[in-house]
Enzyme design. Structure first.
Site, mmCIF file in Angstrom:
data_model
loop_
_atom_site.group_PDB
_atom_site.id
_atom_site.type_symbol
_atom_site.label_atom_id
_atom_site.label_comp_id
_atom_site.label_asym_id
_atom_site.label_seq_id
_atom_site.Cartn_x
_atom_site.Cartn_y
_atom_site.Cartn_z
ATOM 1 N N HIS A 1 103.640 -33.498 -49.170
ATOM 2 C CA HIS A 1 104.670 -33.035 -48.240
ATOM 3 C C HIS A 1 106.058 -33.015 -48.898
ATOM 4 C CE1 HIS A 1 101.699 -33.881 -45.071
ATOM 5 N NE2 HIS A 1 102.496 -33.277 -44.206
ATOM 6 N N GLU B 1 106.521 -32.416 -40.924
ATOM 7 C CA GLU B 1 105.573 -31.908 -39.916
ATOM 8 C C GLU B 1 106.295 -31.359 -38.683
ATOM 9 O OE1 GLU B 1 102.084 -31.578 -39.805
ATOM 10 O OE2 GLU B 1 102.149 -31.997 -41.947
ATOM 11 N N CYS C 1 96.128 -34.058 -51.047
ATOM 12 C CA CYS C 1 96.743 -35.157 -50.298
ATOM 13 C C CYS C 1 96.614 -36.391 -51.178
ATOM 14 C CB CYS C 1 95.986 -35.356 -48.983
ATOM 15 S SG CYS C 1 96.527 -36.795 -48.046
ATOM 16 N N CYS D 1 103.448 -37.354 -52.861
ATOM 17 C CA CYS D 1 102.921 -36.947 -51.562
ATOM 18 C C CYS D 1 103.155 -35.444 -51.503
ATOM 19 C CB CYS D 1 103.662 -37.649 -50.426
ATOM 20 S SG CYS D 1 103.297 -36.968 -48.789
ATOM 21 N N ASP E 1 94.434 -31.434 -46.519
ATOM 22 C CA ASP E 1 95.551 -32.377 -46.446
ATOM 23 C C ASP E 1 95.590 -32.933 -45.028
ATOM 24 O OD1 ASP E 1 97.972 -33.742 -47.265
ATOM 25 O OD2 ASP E 1 99.092 -32.277 -46.078
ATOM 26 N N SER E 2 96.404 -33.969 -44.841
ATOM 27 C CA SER E 2 96.579 -34.515 -43.498
ATOM 28 C C SER E 2 97.334 -33.540 -42.601
ATOM 29 C CB SER E 2 97.372 -35.820 -43.582
ATOM 30 O OG SER E 2 98.663 -35.550 -44.084
ATOM 31 N N GLY F 1 99.461 -41.655 -44.059
ATOM 32 C CA GLY F 1 100.101 -42.724 -44.855
ATOM 33 C C GLY F 1 100.032 -44.117 -44.267
HETATM 34 N N1 DGL Z 1 100.490 -35.154 -47.798
HETATM 35 C C1 DGL Z 1 99.792 -36.371 -47.880
HETATM 36 C C2 DGL Z 1 99.956 -37.057 -49.193
HETATM 37 O O1 DGL Z 1 100.054 -36.360 -50.180
HETATM 38 C C3 DGL Z 1 99.721 -37.261 -46.671
HETATM 39 C C4 DGL Z 1 100.952 -37.602 -45.952
HETATM 40 C C5 DGL Z 1 100.624 -38.379 -44.682
HETATM 41 O O2 DGL Z 1 99.838 -37.863 -43.898
HETATM 42 O O3 DGL Z 1 101.134 -39.490 -44.509
HETATM 43 O O4 DGL Z 1 99.937 -38.244 -49.290
#
Ligand code: DGL
Length: 266
Positions: A187, A153, A74, A185, A11-12, A44
């Site tokens: 997150h 984050e 992600c 997402c 993931d990011s 994103g």
């Molecule tokens: N968690 C990621 C997603 O599912 C990326 C969020 C990000 O880095 O902007 O899109």
């Protein structure tokens, strides 16, 4: 590829931990190596080509470590890089968009589905495509939520500030009719307590993690890659940024007291 080899999850940043949580619940005997690209998070707002390159860097590292399967936990990376990664590596690759779309179509009685995601995911139209492949009579209401990932984050996801950010971001959906909302997402499940509070009552909230792990289980069996042991294995976490902040989120979200969190350079 050997059955005892690890499954790679990327993931990011910390968002993919929502997928790890489901893995630990359903498949605790499978070894996991996780990479969170926290130094370059969020993905994103970044151009698709850049996200693709960052994703390839993480996958190359995991490939060198000998993984037997990859989960792109992600949505932003799944939207832009899934097909290319699949064509470049020999291990099975699972993304999070199709499983989430499938779960939302099943959950919605009206066929009116809100999709919350990063700007990259929403602009890619990947959820629209995935939902329309499953059901031609769904109406989709996409909403980019660019302020959500920084709140997660920075570890502020339980705060009153997080609740305010969520409330403000979801305002454009106030006059829209829908009965299912996809957390598009990884997150966003960390903000679910606030999202549930600020969405209309009765809306089913879909996190793709559960459905994704169902797919992973199926592939492990189909490809004869499932580990033949009941012994749980502690995951190993790598972060491209500071390991300490990342460790706090792992401890809180996965309730692992002493997680193995390391720094990695890509
Ligand atoms: N968690 C990621 C997603 O599912 C990326 C969020 C990000 O880095 O902007 O899109």
């Amino acid at each position: 590829m050997k059955v005892d080899s690890p499954i790679g999850i990327i993931d990011s940043g910390a968002g993919g931990l929502t997928v790890v949580k489901e893995m630990l619940h359903r498949l605790p005997q499978e070894p996991i190596i996780y990479i969170g690209d926290t130094a370059r998070c969020p993905y994103g707002p970044r151009p698709a080509e850049e996200v693709k390159n960052f994703t390839k860097e993480m996958v190359s590292k995991l490939s060198d470590m000998g993984i037997k399967m990859l989960i792109i936990a992600c949505n932003t990376a799944t939207a832009v890089a899934l097909e290319e990664i699949r064509s470049q590596f020999s291990f099975p690759v699972v993304g999070v968009i199709v499983p989430g779309a499938r779960a939302a179509v099943q959950a919605s009685n009206l066929g009116n589905i809100a999709v919350l995601g990063t700007a990259g995911t929403i602009n890619s139209g990947a959820y629209e495509d995935a939902i329309r492949d499953i059901s031609t009579n769904s109406t989709i209401h996409p909403l980019a939520c660019p302020d959500f990932v920084p709140v997660v984050e920075s570890g502020q996801y339980h705060s009153e500030y997080a609740s305010e950010v969520v409330k403000r971001t979801l305002l454009p959906l106030a006059d829209v009719s829908f009965d299912a909302a996809i957390l598009g997402c990884t997150h966003y499940p960390l903000l679910q307590e606030h999202i549930a509070k600020h969405l209309p009552e009765g809306v089913r909230i879909i996190s793709s993690a559960v459905e994704t792990i169902r797919d992973v289980e199926g592939i492990l069996h189909e490809k004869k890659l499932a580990r033949q042991s009941d012994q749980p294995v502690e995951p190993v976490f790598y972060s491209t940024g500071g390991a300490d902040a990342f460790r706090l989120i792992v401890q809180d979200w996965l309730t692992i007291e002493e997680p193995d969190v390391r720094h990695i350079m890509l």
